[in-house]
Design a protein around this motif. Structure first.
Motif, PDB file in Angstrom:
ATOM      1  N   GLY A  82       5.945  -3.541   7.532  1.00 38.38           N
ATOM      2  CA  GLY A  82       5.065  -2.551   6.596  1.00 38.38           C
ATOM      3  C   GLY A  82       6.521  -1.693   6.451  1.00 38.38           C
ATOM      4  O   GLY A  82       7.577  -1.814   5.730  1.00 38.38           O
ATOM      5  N   ARG A  83       7.401  -0.606   7.658  1.00 45.63           N
ATOM      6  CA  ARG A  83       7.822   0.028   6.931  1.00 45.63           C
ATOM      7  C   ARG A  83       9.255  -0.380   6.824  1.00 45.63           C
ATOM      8  O   ARG A  83      10.333   0.244   5.992  1.00 45.63           O
ATOM      9  CB  ARG A  83       8.262   1.245   7.926  1.00 45.63           C
ATOM     10  CG  ARG A  83       6.997   1.842   8.206  1.00 45.63           C
ATOM     11  CD  ARG A  83       7.563   2.990   9.455  1.00 45.63           C
ATOM     12  NE  ARG A  83       6.309   4.395   9.058  1.00 45.63           N
ATOM     13  CZ  ARG A  83       5.699   4.704  10.071  1.00 45.63           C
ATOM     14  NH1 ARG A  83       6.075   3.754  11.686  1.00 45.63           N
ATOM     15  NH2 ARG A  83       4.580   5.532   9.587  1.00 45.63           N
ATOM     16  N   TYR A 109      -9.124  -0.816  -0.939  1.00 48.13           N
ATOM     17  CA  TYR A 109      -9.887   0.318  -0.182  1.00 48.13           C
ATOM     18  C   TYR A 109     -11.158   0.155  -0.823  1.00 48.13           C
ATOM     19  O   TYR A 109     -10.570  -0.008  -1.966  1.00 48.13           O
ATOM     20  CB  TYR A 109      -8.868   1.816  -0.293  1.00 48.13           C
ATOM     21  CG  TYR A 109      -7.695   1.658   0.578  1.00 48.13           C
ATOM     22  CD1 TYR A 109      -7.343   1.920   1.730  1.00 48.13           C
ATOM     23  CD2 TYR A 109      -6.480   1.991   0.100  1.00 48.13           C
ATOM     24  CE1 TYR A 109      -6.795   2.033   2.881  1.00 48.13           C
ATOM     25  CE2 TYR A 109      -5.105   2.370   1.242  1.00 48.13           C
ATOM     26  CZ  TYR A 109      -5.435   1.793   2.564  1.00 48.13           C
ATOM     27  OH  TYR A 109      -4.373   2.299   2.874  1.00 48.13           O
ATOM     28  N   ARG A 141       9.963  -5.412  13.340  1.00 47.03           N
ATOM     29  CA  ARG A 141      11.444  -4.585  13.609  1.00 47.03           C
ATOM     30  C   ARG A 141      12.910  -5.766  13.788  1.00 47.03           C
ATOM     31  O   ARG A 141      13.501  -5.479  12.706  1.00 47.03           O
ATOM     32  CB  ARG A 141      11.563  -3.800  14.760  1.00 47.03           C
ATOM     33  CG  ARG A 141      10.834  -2.499  14.084  1.00 47.03           C
ATOM     34  CD  ARG A 141      11.067  -1.477  12.988  1.00 47.03           C
ATOM     35  NE  ARG A 141      10.447  -0.262  12.742  1.00 47.03           N
ATOM     36  CZ  ARG A 141       8.875  -0.537  12.033  1.00 47.03           C
ATOM     37  NH1 ARG A 141       8.444  -1.357  12.030  1.00 47.03           N
ATOM     38  NH2 ARG A 141       7.870   0.839  12.260  1.00 47.03           N
ATOM     39  N   THR A 173      -9.368  -3.339   3.984  1.00 45.70           N
ATOM     40  CA  THR A 173      -8.841  -2.320   4.870  1.00 45.70           C
ATOM     41  C   THR A 173      -9.751  -1.508   5.828  1.00 45.70           C
ATOM     42  O   THR A 173     -10.127  -0.482   4.957  1.00 45.70           O
ATOM     43  CB  THR A 173      -7.126  -1.559   4.528  1.00 45.70           C
ATOM     44  OG1 THR A 173      -6.791  -2.301   4.024  1.00 45.70           O
ATOM     45  CG2 THR A 173      -6.431  -0.594   5.939  1.00 45.70           C
ATOM     46  N   GLY A 228       4.429  -2.789  14.099  1.00 49.68           N
ATOM     47  CA  GLY A 228       5.874  -1.942  14.883  1.00 49.68           C
ATOM     48  C   GLY A 228       6.737  -3.439  14.555  1.00 49.68           C
ATOM     49  O   GLY A 228       8.077  -3.403  15.145  1.00 49.68           O
ATOM     50  N   ASP A 258       0.264  -7.338  12.734  1.00 52.23           N
ATOM     51  CA  ASP A 258       1.434  -6.473  12.336  1.00 52.23           C
ATOM     52  C   ASP A 258       1.132  -4.964  12.935  1.00 52.23           C
ATOM     53  O   ASP A 258      -0.078  -5.078  13.815  1.00 52.23           O
ATOM     54  CB  ASP A 258       1.028  -6.404  10.389  1.00 52.23           C
ATOM     55  CG  ASP A 258      -0.341  -5.001   9.903  1.00 52.23           C
ATOM     56  OD1 ASP A 258      -0.561  -4.062  10.779  1.00 52.23           O
ATOM     57  OD2 ASP A 258      -0.857  -5.039   9.089  1.00 52.23           O
ATOM     58  N   PRO A 283       0.619  -4.564   2.739  1.00 49.14           N
ATOM     59  CA  PRO A 283       0.673  -3.307   1.600  1.00 49.14           C
ATOM     60  C   PRO A 283       0.534  -1.629   2.020  1.00 49.14           C
ATOM     61  O   PRO A 283       0.457  -1.221   3.111  1.00 49.14           O
ATOM     62  CB  PRO A 283      -1.840  -3.740   1.402  1.00 49.14           C
ATOM     63  CG  PRO A 283      -1.279  -3.787   3.327  1.00 49.14           C
ATOM     64  CD  PRO A 283      -1.066  -4.848   3.676  1.00 49.14           C
ATOM     65  N   SER A 317      -1.473  -2.971  -2.605  1.00 48.69           N
ATOM     66  CA  SER A 317      -2.192  -1.834  -1.777  1.00 48.69           C
ATOM     67  C   SER A 317      -3.450  -1.411  -2.953  1.00 48.69           C
ATOM     68  O   SER A 317      -2.569  -1.330  -4.107  1.00 48.69           O
ATOM     69  CB  SER A 317      -2.141  -0.759  -1.309  1.00 48.69           C
ATOM     70  OG  SER A 317      -2.755  -0.037  -1.509  1.00 48.69           O
TER      71      SER A 317
HETATM   72  C1  FNR Z   1       0.809   2.332   5.517  1.00 49.57           C
HETATM   73  N1  FNR Z   1      -0.395   1.020   6.111  1.00 49.57           N
HETATM   74  C2  FNR Z   1      -0.957   0.581   4.450  1.00 49.57           C
HETATM   75  N2  FNR Z   1      -1.956  -0.269   4.656  1.00 49.57           N
HETATM   76  C3  FNR Z   1      -2.800  -0.537   3.784  1.00 49.57           C
HETATM   77  O1  FNR Z   1      -4.017  -1.244   4.366  1.00 49.57           O
HETATM   78  N3  FNR Z   1      -3.489   0.098   2.840  1.00 49.57           N
HETATM   79  C4  FNR Z   1      -1.669   1.119   2.065  1.00 49.57           C
HETATM   80  O2  FNR Z   1      -1.578   1.666   1.319  1.00 49.57           O
HETATM   81  C5  FNR Z   1      -0.813   1.022   3.260  1.00 49.57           C
HETATM   82  N4  FNR Z   1      -0.244   2.039   3.367  1.00 49.57           N
HETATM   83  C6  FNR Z   1       1.183   2.851   3.826  1.00 49.57           C
HETATM   84  C7  FNR Z   1       2.125   3.487   3.624  1.00 49.57           C
HETATM   85  C8  FNR Z   1       3.030   3.137   4.527  1.00 49.57           C
HETATM   86  C9  FNR Z   1       3.846   4.901   3.981  1.00 49.57           C
HETATM   87  C10 FNR Z   1       2.787   3.054   5.801  1.00 49.57           C
HETATM   88  C11 FNR Z   1       4.075   2.709   7.309  1.00 49.57           C
HETATM   89  C12 FNR Z   1       1.711   1.991   5.994  1.00 49.57           C
HETATM   90  C13 FNR Z   1       0.220   0.146   6.434  1.00 49.57           C
HETATM   91  C14 FNR Z   1       0.545  -0.998   6.451  1.00 49.57           C
HETATM   92  O3  FNR Z   1      -0.079  -2.262   5.229  1.00 49.57           O
HETATM   93  C15 FNR Z   1       0.818  -2.097   7.742  1.00 49.57           C
HETATM   94  O4  FNR Z   1      -0.412  -2.687   8.422  1.00 49.57           O
HETATM   95  C16 FNR Z   1       2.393  -0.839   8.879  1.00 49.57           C
HETATM   96  O5  FNR Z   1       3.192  -0.317   7.802  1.00 49.57           O
HETATM   97  C17 FNR Z   1       2.852  -2.640   9.764  1.00 49.57           C
HETATM   98  O6  FNR Z   1       3.204  -1.391  10.449  1.00 49.57           O
HETATM   99  P1  FNR Z   1       5.505  -1.362  10.330  1.00 49.57           P
HETATM  100  O7  FNR Z   1       5.406  -2.834   9.988  1.00 49.57           O
HETATM  101  O8  FNR Z   1       4.897  -0.061   9.624  1.00 49.57           O
HETATM  102  O9  FNR Z   1       5.737  -1.001  11.410  1.00 49.57           O
END
Ligand code: FNR
Length: 403
Positions: A350-351, A155, A331, A181, A329, A327, A90, A119
């Motif tokens: 995510g990213r 949330y 890539r 979360t 990291g 999750d 999310p 999300s």
């Molecule tokens: C997130 N993440 C996140 N998690 C969540 O529970 N609700 C959210 O709205 C968000 N928003 C969010 C925005 C951005 C820009 C990032 C980078 C991350 C966390 C996300 O769900 C997840 O845990 C991580 O992004 C996983 O890591 P990687 O894959 O981005 O390295």
């Protein structure tokens, strides 16, 4: 095998999917504030780096001359078949990344049979996202691709009526699992966001998920805020409602679990943000169906361990009592395989998808996800992995934790 795994051998790929290139391209495409919101981490990015370092201490030792010609990356998750052992984590406020926001992401995920998670901070209503995901599912690239679960990330506001309304909408829209979360009662101390006053920026971006909620609309009118005339104030109230800064405790998570089960008729509920064995055991003792071993991509607590460093022991201790997912990291396909080898049942990215969305909207997300599917297919072919169940700890050579 699934057609969508055929990598673009005849077409010219729209962009390079190397994660470093993805970041560069996203940086070029996004507004400065948008880029800084997506890329910023807590503190000195130490945990963001630790997430990557944790992957580097495990290396794959692939067996040779295994007949992988009949291979599959399908697996099951909460009783659903899924096309691949990864899904979309999310990520909120998608309007920052693309004017169509969550819609193209949910659509492409549906098309490829990759589980999607919405999300609570979404810039699109729950109902519109579900519809986009259904549209993708209906237009599947490959008829045999399964649908998999559809996740709603919570949330949890300090407003029970509102929480119940969100869960009810999610269930009514066909979301089949909920994740709470627990590491983000408020956003971490991210210097880049603070320096650019990004908190004001994203408040103005769009919070449609909240603004379309009947209970939230009631709250707005109680406060005398007209969302048509005062969109910034309305969005601010929504953001302050979900990132309220007041920590919840386990008893409230149990309450949310119970509510979700009542509303959904017993669908699974996961706790997202677990990094400790004792917390994982607590989640199992309290009857949660799953956890996400995650540190929010290193955006919340700087100096925290790499998320992968938490995974192995947690899986060993509770993997037989609840579904352990992972999750932070990831890539590439090798990272997915490493996490599965260390005991994760399923992995979220995510990213990676955010960069795809930022660079080229629907086409960008599709290109990134198809690339990841192809990457995993190739790794299975050359790495002796016929099925996801073949991925065991013995596939890895590991160095001690830490760096
Ligand atoms: C997130 N993440 C996140 N998690 C969540 O529970 N609700 C959210 O709205 C968000 N928003 C969010 C925005 C951005 C820009 C990032 C980078 C991350 C966390 C996300 O769900 C997840 O845990 C991580 O992004 C996983 O890591 P990687 O894959 O981005 O390295």
């Amino acid at each position: 095998r699934e057609n969508f795994l055929k990598i673009n051998k005849r077409e010219t790929p729209p962009f390079n999917t190397h994660p470093v290139q993805l970041e560069k391209l996203a940086q070029q495409t996004l507004s400065r504030n948008g880029w800084l919101y997506a890329s910023s981490n807590a503190g000195l990015s130490h945990t963001h780096l630790a997430n990557r370092q944790a992957f580097y201490r495990h290396k794959i030792v692939a067996p040779q001359l295994i007949d992988t010609n009949e291979r599959s990356m399908r697996t099951t998750l909460f009783g659903h078949q899924v096309a691949a052992p990864f899904g979309l984590a999310p990520i909120g406020i998608n309007k920052i990344y693309h004017p169509q926001a969550e819609v193209p992401v949910a659509k492409v995920a549906g098309e490829l049979g990759i589980p999607y998670c919405l999300s609570t901070a979404g810039s699109t209503s729950i109902e519109a996202v579900a519809q986009a995901n259904d549209t993708g599912r209906a237009a599947k690239a490959e008829a045999r691709v399964p649908d998999g679960p559809r996740f709603f990330q919570l949330y949890m506001p300090h407003d029970d009526e509102l929480t119940i309304s969100l869960l009810t909408r999610a269930h009514a829209s066909g979301f089949t699992a909920c994740m709470l979360t627990t590491d983000t009662w408020q956003l971490g101390w991210r210097h880049d966001d603070v320096a650019t006053s990004n908190y004001a920026f994203y408040r103005g971006i769009g919070a449609d998920l909240g603004l379309t909620d009947p209970i939230f609309k009631k709250r707005l009118s109680e406060k005398g805020i007209d969302p048509d005339k005062q969109p910034a104030e309305a969005a601010t109230l929504w953001i302050d409602t979900i990132w309220h800064g007041r920590a919840w405790s386990w008893d409230k998570a149990v309450w949310a679990h119970k509510k979700w089960q009542e509303i959904s008729g017993g669908k699974p509920f996961l706790v997202k943000g677990i990094q400790r064995v004792d917390d994982a055991q607590k989640a199992a003792d309290l009857g949660f169906e799953g956890i996400i071993v995650s540190n929010h991509a290193g955006r919340q607590i700087d100096g925290a361990i790499g998320s992968l460093d938490a995974l192995e022991e947690i899986s060993e201790k509770v993997g037989d009592r609840l579904v352990v997912t992972f999750d932070s990291g990831v890539r590439g396909a090798a990272d997915i395989v490493k996490a599965l080898a260390l005991g994760a049942k399923f992995v979220f990215i995510g990213r990676l998808w955010v960069w795809g969305l930022s660079i080229m909207g629907e086409q960008g997300v599709r290109h990134v996800l198809k690339g990841l599917l192809a990457d995993l297919d190739i790794l299975q072919c050359v790495g002796g992995i016929r099925n996801i169940g073949d991925i065991k700890k013995s596939l890895l050579q590991s160095q001690p934790k830490g760096y």
